[in-house]
Design a protein around this motif. Structure first.
Motif, PDB file in Angstrom:
ATOM      1  N   ASN A  45      -2.981   2.389  12.802  1.00 11.04           N
ATOM      2  CA  ASN A  45      -4.156   1.676  12.306  1.00 11.04           C
ATOM      3  C   ASN A  45      -4.032   0.207  12.700  1.00 11.04           C
ATOM      4  O   ASN A  45      -2.957  -0.239  13.109  1.00 11.04           O
ATOM      5  N   PRO A  46      -5.105  -0.574  12.613  1.00  9.38           N
ATOM      6  CA  PRO A  46      -5.111  -1.931  13.169  1.00  9.38           C
ATOM      7  C   PRO A  46      -4.156  -2.891  12.471  1.00  9.38           C
ATOM      8  O   PRO A  46      -3.732  -2.681  11.337  1.00  9.38           O
ATOM      9  N   PHE A 112      -1.299   4.350   7.392  1.00 11.07           N
ATOM     10  CA  PHE A 112      -2.270   3.965   6.368  1.00 11.07           C
ATOM     11  C   PHE A 112      -2.607   5.192   5.537  1.00 11.07           C
ATOM     12  O   PHE A 112      -2.605   6.310   6.074  1.00 11.07           O
ATOM     13  N   PRO A 113      -2.881   5.029   4.246  1.00 11.10           N
ATOM     14  CA  PRO A 113      -3.217   6.197   3.432  1.00 11.10           C
ATOM     15  C   PRO A 113      -4.640   6.675   3.675  1.00 11.10           C
ATOM     16  O   PRO A 113      -5.508   5.913   4.082  1.00 11.10           O
ATOM     17  N   GLY A 114      -4.866   7.955   3.388  1.00 11.21           N
ATOM     18  CA  GLY A 114      -6.223   8.480   3.477  1.00 11.21           C
ATOM     19  C   GLY A 114      -7.033   8.187   2.232  1.00 11.21           C
ATOM     20  O   GLY A 114      -8.260   8.240   2.248  1.00 11.21           O
ATOM     21  N   LEU A 115      -6.336   7.866   1.109  1.00 15.57           N
ATOM     22  CA  LEU A 115      -6.951   7.574  -0.188  1.00 15.57           C
ATOM     23  C   LEU A 115      -7.794   8.732  -0.722  1.00 15.57           C
ATOM     24  O   LEU A 115      -8.711   8.532  -1.512  1.00 15.57           O
ATOM     25  N   LYS A 116      -7.462   9.946  -0.284  1.00 16.42           N
ATOM     26  CA  LYS A 116      -8.131  11.129  -0.788  1.00 16.42           C
ATOM     27  C   LYS A 116      -7.153  12.047  -1.521  1.00 16.42           C
ATOM     28  O   LYS A 116      -7.503  12.652  -2.528  1.00 16.42           O
ATOM     29  N   ASP A 117      -5.949  12.161  -1.008  1.00 16.49           N
ATOM     30  CA  ASP A 117      -4.936  13.053  -1.559  1.00 16.49           C
ATOM     31  C   ASP A 117      -3.737  12.217  -1.986  1.00 16.49           C
ATOM     32  O   ASP A 117      -2.943  11.775  -1.154  1.00 16.49           O
ATOM     33  N   LYS A 118      -3.608  11.981  -3.295  1.00 18.95           N
ATOM     34  CA  LYS A 118      -2.533  11.129  -3.800  1.00 18.95           C
ATOM     35  C   LYS A 118      -1.166  11.670  -3.417  1.00 18.95           C
ATOM     36  O   LYS A 118      -0.288  10.909  -2.981  1.00 18.95           O
ATOM     37  N   GLU A 119      -0.986  12.963  -3.565  1.00 19.92           N
ATOM     38  CA  GLU A 119       0.319  13.550  -3.283  1.00 19.92           C
ATOM     39  C   GLU A 119       0.706  13.360  -1.826  1.00 19.92           C
ATOM     40  O   GLU A 119       1.838  12.985  -1.505  1.00 19.92           O
ATOM     41  N   ALA A 120      -0.243  13.588  -0.920  1.00 19.59           N
ATOM     42  CA  ALA A 120       0.040  13.420   0.505  1.00 19.59           C
ATOM     43  C   ALA A 120       0.395  11.976   0.829  1.00 19.59           C
ATOM     44  O   ALA A 120       1.335  11.709   1.584  1.00 19.59           O
ATOM     45  N   SER A 143       3.099   1.189   5.175  1.00 20.60           N
ATOM     46  CA  SER A 143       2.987   2.637   5.044  1.00 20.60           C
ATOM     47  C   SER A 143       1.880   2.944   4.047  1.00 20.60           C
ATOM     48  O   SER A 143       1.128   2.053   3.638  1.00 20.60           O
ATOM     49  N   ALA A 144       1.790   4.194   3.645  1.00 18.45           N
ATOM     50  CA  ALA A 144       0.736   4.590   2.714  1.00 18.45           C
ATOM     51  C   ALA A 144       0.877   3.914   1.361  1.00 18.45           C
ATOM     52  O   ALA A 144      -0.124   3.631   0.690  1.00 18.45           O
ATOM     53  N   ALA A 180     -12.901   0.497  -1.031  1.00 20.65           N
ATOM     54  CA  ALA A 180     -11.642   0.937  -1.633  1.00 20.65           C
ATOM     55  C   ALA A 180     -10.474   0.593  -0.717  1.00 20.65           C
ATOM     56  O   ALA A 180     -10.467   0.962   0.455  1.00 20.65           O
ATOM     57  N   LEU A 181      -9.487  -0.111  -1.266  1.00 23.32           N
ATOM     58  CA  LEU A 181      -8.297  -0.480  -0.513  1.00 23.32           C
ATOM     59  C   LEU A 181      -7.067   0.212  -1.118  1.00 23.32           C
ATOM     60  O   LEU A 181      -7.049   0.547  -2.304  1.00 23.32           O
ATOM     61  N   PRO A 182      -6.031   0.417  -0.312  1.00 22.40           N
ATOM     62  CA  PRO A 182      -4.824   1.090  -0.815  1.00 22.40           C
ATOM     63  C   PRO A 182      -4.031   0.221  -1.780  1.00 22.40           C
ATOM     64  O   PRO A 182      -4.277  -0.979  -1.918  1.00 22.40           O
ATOM     65  N   GLN A 183      -3.054   0.838  -2.400  1.00 22.77           N
ATOM     66  CA  GLN A 183      -2.181   0.131  -3.343  1.00 22.77           C
ATOM     67  C   GLN A 183      -0.911  -0.400  -2.673  1.00 22.77           C
ATOM     68  O   GLN A 183      -0.030  -0.940  -3.352  1.00 22.77           O
ATOM     69  N   ALA A 184      -0.801  -0.276  -1.350  1.00 22.08           N
ATOM     70  CA  ALA A 184       0.459  -0.584  -0.664  1.00 22.08           C
ATOM     71  C   ALA A 184       0.943  -2.011  -0.923  1.00 22.08           C
ATOM     72  O   ALA A 184       2.110  -2.220  -1.278  1.00 22.08           O
ATOM     73  N   VAL A 185       0.083  -2.993  -0.732  1.00 27.25           N
ATOM     74  CA  VAL A 185       0.511  -4.387  -0.910  1.00 27.25           C
ATOM     75  C   VAL A 185       0.856  -4.690  -2.365  1.00 27.25           C
ATOM     76  O   VAL A 185       1.924  -5.235  -2.649  1.00 27.25           O
TER      77      VAL A 185
END
Length: 317
Positions: A45-46, A112-120, A143-144, A180-185
């Motif tokens: 991802n960018p 980057f996470p897909g933000l659809k499947d938490k487990e994945a 990472s995710a 929607a943004l990921p929780q990574a940071v």
């Protein structure tokens, strides 16, 4: 260090911070350390700061950096073991990672996470597959669930600006965003603040934006932003989507944007953000362009964070 995926890979956070600050004073002192070594930078991802700062860091150590945008320039990778590859994927990560491990001395991966499947997302399948099959040290370029180079940078930035005997009060505040943004940071920032242990750490956000407790740890959680910001020395601003209602935006309250009025109750707090930042949505112009903002020197420190990490891995190869 054998790899750099999270704070758990770092034997001593204060020592790594000191190494980074020393490189800031003497960027080329270990120019021979990476001679005849190659860093493979793999992007799914960018990236702007992560890519450029890590390339500069590698160059300062004498390494050659090869950048491969696998999402645009490579075959679509299959990540699942035992997959019957009769669909859109052309190459399995087993072969791709193993082959790249033949070419590079260190691999740096950005996923980057897909933000659809938490487990994945939270099992970190993508980066763990590269770790499993590459056969060389792996550095996370995000990472995710985590962004350790950014968080090391944030520790460096706080350390070099704090010279008082007491611990600084550091507040990480949620802010609104248009998507929607990921929780990574925020996960990573919380993990490093807790792991460093040299700050009084508070997290503030609307109800429903609680992070995974394994990352927020012992941090104080405060749902009243103004109360959380009282007496703050550093304010780290970041948006993230819901962890419990995974990947969803459950609140868009514009009053959580950080402006000068929010800073009145702080201890003339320095404002931090990982960038890119949406102006007048996450942080107001008056703050970003004002004397309290340290987002640009913070971004500059990305080079020294990456250089410290790469040098420690090279010394242990």
């Amino acid at each position: 260090m054998k790899q750099f995926i999270s704070v758990d890979d770092v034997p001593s956070v204060p020592r790594l911070v000191d190494i980074a600050l020393d490189y800031k004073k003497q960027p080329f002192k270990d120019k021979q350390l990476g001679e005849h070594k190659t860093l493979g930078m793999i992007f799914l991802n960018p990236s702007l700061r992560t890519r450029l700062s890590t390339q500069v860091a590698a160059k300062n150590l004498g390494m050659e950096a090869v950048v491969f945008n696998i999402d645009k320039e490579g075959w679509q990778l299959e990540m699942n073991d035992g997959a019957i590859m009769n669909g859109s994927t052309s190459e399995h990560v087993k072969e791709a990672a193993a082959v790249m491990g033949q070419y590079f001395d260190i691999m740096a991966i950005r996923t980057f996470p897909g933000l659809k499947d938490k487990e994945a997302d939270y099992t970190e399948k993508y980066i763990n597959q590269f770790i499993k099959y590459a056969g060389v040290p792996v550095v996370s370029l995000e990472s995710a669930t985590l962004h350790p180079l950014q968080s090391l940078t944030d520790v460096i930035t706080i350390k070099e600006r704090w010279n008082q005997p007491r611990k600084p009060k550091v507040v990480m505040t949620w802010a609104p965003h248009v998507k929607a943004l990921p929780q990574a940071v925020p996960n990573s920032f919380a993990q490093w603040m807790n792991g460093w242990g040299e700050v009084d750490f508070v997290i503030t956000h609307p109800e429903g934006y609680e992070l995974d407790p394994k990352f927020s740890g012992s941090a104080q959680i405060e749902y009243n932003q103004d109360k959380a910001l009282e007496g703050a020395d550093f304010v780290y601003v970041k948006n993230w989507s819901s962890y419990n209602d995974y990947g969803k935006i459950t609140c868009t309250d514009p009053s959580w944007m950080v402006d000068n009025a929010k800073l009145r109750g702080t201890n003339d707090a320095k404002i931090m953000h990982c960038l890119p930042v949406r102006r007048n949505v996450v942080i107001a112009d008056e703050v970003l362009d004002g004397p309290n903002s340290i987002v640009i020197p913070e971004a500059g420190n990305r080079v020294w964070a990456a250089q410290a990490v790469l040098s420690e891995i090279l010394k242990n190869k």
